[in-house]
Design a protein around this motif. Sequence first.
Motif, mmCIF file in Angstrom:
data_model
loop_
_atom_site.group_PDB
_atom_site.id
_atom_site.type_symbol
_atom_site.label_atom_id
_atom_site.label_comp_id
_atom_site.label_asym_id
_atom_site.label_seq_id
_atom_site.Cartn_x
_atom_site.Cartn_y
_atom_site.Cartn_z
ATOM 1 N N UNK A 184 0.834 -1.211 0.000
ATOM 2 C CA UNK A 184 0.000 0.000 0.000
ATOM 3 C C UNK A 184 0.866 1.256 0.000
ATOM 4 N N UNK A 185 1.905 1.273 0.835
ATOM 5 C CA UNK A 185 2.786 2.443 0.931
ATOM 6 C C UNK A 185 3.537 2.695 -0.379
ATOM 7 N N UNK A 186 3.904 1.618 -1.086
ATOM 8 C CA UNK A 186 4.614 1.757 -2.366
ATOM 9 C C UNK A 186 3.665 1.918 -3.549
ATOM 10 N N UNK A 187 2.364 1.849 -3.268
ATOM 11 C CA UNK A 187 1.332 1.999 -4.297
ATOM 12 C C UNK A 187 1.450 0.912 -5.376
ATOM 13 N N UNK A 188 1.670 -0.318 -4.937
ATOM 14 C CA UNK A 188 1.798 -1.429 -5.878
ATOM 15 C C UNK A 188 0.418 -1.860 -6.346
ATOM 16 N N UNK A 189 0.339 -2.230 -7.602
ATOM 17 C CA UNK A 189 -0.943 -2.672 -8.149
ATOM 18 C C UNK A 189 -0.717 -3.815 -9.126
ATOM 19 N N UNK A 190 -1.814 -4.334 -9.634
ATOM 20 C CA UNK A 190 -1.738 -5.401 -10.628
ATOM 21 C C UNK A 190 -1.120 -6.654 -10.048
ATOM 22 N N UNK A 191 -0.249 -7.256 -10.817
ATOM 23 C CA UNK A 191 0.370 -8.516 -10.418
ATOM 24 C C UNK A 191 1.721 -8.313 -9.730
ATOM 25 N N UNK A 192 1.915 -7.192 -9.084
ATOM 26 C CA UNK A 192 3.173 -6.930 -8.379
ATOM 27 C C UNK A 192 3.126 -7.542 -6.983
ATOM 28 N N UNK A 193 4.189 -8.300 -6.646
ATOM 29 C CA UNK A 193 4.268 -8.987 -5.358
ATOM 30 C C UNK A 193 5.621 -8.715 -4.714
ATOM 31 N N UNK A 194 5.596 -8.335 -3.457
ATOM 32 C CA UNK A 194 6.838 -8.135 -2.704
ATOM 33 C C UNK A 194 7.410 -9.503 -2.361
ATOM 34 N N UNK A 195 8.698 -9.687 -2.670
ATOM 35 C CA UNK A 195 9.362 -10.957 -2.391
ATOM 36 C C UNK A 195 10.287 -10.867 -1.186
ATOM 37 N N UNK A 196 11.150 -9.884 -1.180
ATOM 38 C CA UNK A 196 12.196 -9.739 -0.156
ATOM 39 C C UNK A 196 12.468 -8.275 0.102
ATOM 40 N N UNK A 197 13.178 -8.023 1.184
ATOM 41 C CA UNK A 197 13.749 -6.703 1.439
ATOM 42 C C UNK A 197 15.193 -6.925 1.873
ATOM 43 N N UNK A 198 15.991 -5.887 1.727
ATOM 44 C CA UNK A 198 17.407 -5.992 2.095
ATOM 45 C C UNK A 198 17.869 -4.649 2.637
ATOM 46 N N UNK A 199 18.454 -4.687 3.796
ATOM 47 C CA UNK A 199 18.952 -3.480 4.443
ATOM 48 C C UNK A 199 20.438 -3.333 4.140
ATOM 49 N N UNK A 200 20.856 -2.096 3.883
ATOM 50 C CA UNK A 200 22.257 -1.808 3.552
ATOM 51 C C UNK A 200 22.697 -0.555 4.294
ATOM 52 N N UNK A 201 23.914 -0.569 4.773
ATOM 53 C CA UNK A 201 24.484 0.621 5.401
ATOM 54 C C UNK A 201 25.906 0.362 5.864
ATOM 55 N N UNK A 202 26.436 1.315 6.550
ATOM 56 C CA UNK A 202 27.772 1.143 7.127
ATOM 57 C C UNK A 202 27.610 0.354 8.429
ATOM 58 N N UNK A 203 28.577 -0.489 8.743
ATOM 59 C CA UNK A 203 28.467 -1.244 10.004
ATOM 60 C C UNK A 203 28.527 -0.316 11.211
#
Length: 172
Positions: A152-171
Amino acid sequence: MQALKARKSSREFSPEKLSPQVLSDLLWAAWGVNRPDGHRTAPSAHNRREIELYVALPEGAFRYDADAHRLDPVTPKDLRAVTGTQDFVGSAPVNLVYVADLSLTAAGSPEEKLVFSSITAGAIAQNVHLFCASEGLATVVRGSIDHAALAKALRLSGERRILLAQTVGRPR
């Protein structure tokens, strides 16, 4: 060999932002165009390029346009905390979200479409892991996501499905 040796998951991140150049290099390594024919740095079954890469930053959420190598705005809201259920995601500088557009996958059952898309997302996530290892950055792939809230926050529609997320930064 050094990047593979250094590859690991981390859940402790400094809030320090990544420089624009490091973010640019990260996104290219993840899913950038690396050949004149439009193929990418990660494999995609039948070159369907069904994965959309979203980037949650303090300045807002963006969709990575690999062909133009740019970030297209989705919302000016800081959605980092919405990209996962763990506390660290809200303060880490970058959260990537892997979204499959199942309408772009090869014909097959819904399960087959998800399998092929998940393989592509996994390859992209590993590219990110290896880039982070080579640059001394921290990263972790996550499946703990409130899919409905993030879609909802990303405004995804149709056949779009969230699969994964990945966090990145400096340790930290």
